[in-house]
Enzyme design. Sequence first.
Site: not given
Ligand code: GLA
Length: 394
Positions: A42-44, A131, A133-134, A179, A229
């Site tokens: 996550e956040h990578t 979370g 990703s819609s 995503d 973010y």
């Molecule tokens: C959101 C962003 C992704 C990713 C995640 C965290 O979903 O759209 O690109 O950075 O947060 O892992």
Amino acid sequence: MRPSTNPAGPGRPQRLADTYRELFRAEPLLVRSPGRVNLIGEHTDYNEGFVLPAAVDKAIYFAVGPRPGSKVALHAADLEQSHEFDLAGLAPSDKRWPNYLIGVVDQLRKGGHPIGGFACVYGGDIPIGSGMSSSAAIEAGLAFSLNRIFGLGLDPLALVKLAQKAENEFVGVRCGIMDMFINIFGRPKSVLKLDCRSLDYQYFPFERADLRIVLCDTQVKRELASSEYNVRRGQCEAGVKLLSKYDPALRSLRDVSRELLEAHRAEFDPVIFRRCDYVVRENRRVEDACADLKSGDFAAFGRRMNGSHDGLRDDYEVSCRELDVLVDAAQAVPGVLGARMMGAGFGGCTINLVEEKAVGTLEESAARAFRAAFGQEPKFYISSLKSGTEVLSP
Ligand code: GLA
């Protein structure tokens, strides 16, 4: 107990196609564009590191077709709202939902891809702000659909990049590539390890009859998610800037080892240090988790998910009380192999890797803890891993 099943059912895309026929008197292309889970990493992605997402059963469906002229008609079936615009004058809408779609049209136009007017009816069952990703499903799904109906000849990776740019430039969130990538490249019963620098990827079968992926939805959505973010991205960049004095070849946190980071700890603002430390460790965890998958060690895999949550909560600081309560409750249930927050953070879902026989207990304990803390009910979804964006018909 609340049902954990998908409430939309298989009839939804057909209903959207019917609405399209009623509104536009034509036969649409019908496309399914999935949401995603992320097992670890996550956040990578925006640090050019590794992620391990999968496309899931919850999806946005599009009924789309060309129209003569340069007008675009959008209909959001779930909101029962419509929006029209002309290709000659693209401007963000106050209604907000059209911007995810207009952003895609904007990118196609900027890339010189010849699209004409079109009509689009869409809707789905990816909970907004969960979370899952819609937004990527909307952007990548529309890019995929327009590529088809106008025969643009864009390859899958071009669609991914275009959808990401639409979000970055038109919606204004500097999201990474994960995503959109999994939306297009997802495969049934598999997770995908993506190297977000080289964009090399590898599928791992992720299926064991006695294991389930359970999402617990806080139903909390905070505006913080997008502002913080972008702040996190800036903090990562600050860390790279500091360290690149010592290694000019260093381009992102992907290139940073724990040794290098430790060696320069004293020069860091402590907050920036913790952000960078989390990312460096999380990248390592993804690699280790993939090794666990290769050896079929799901228990070890689950422990790494727990480690990921600790880092996201304490060092990257993108969790929130609602997420922590659900994760703590889950981790205390025997048969829950791993539990962590998923996605950008500050709300949305936790992801739990659970033995099938423990799913009921997990749902009961998590709901009890959540009710006691917040007086509200969380929601639960059992995710099955499905293919990326695909044509349903014709
Ligand atoms: C959101 C962003 C992704 C990713 C995640 C965290 O979903 O759209 O690109 O950075 O947060 O892992």
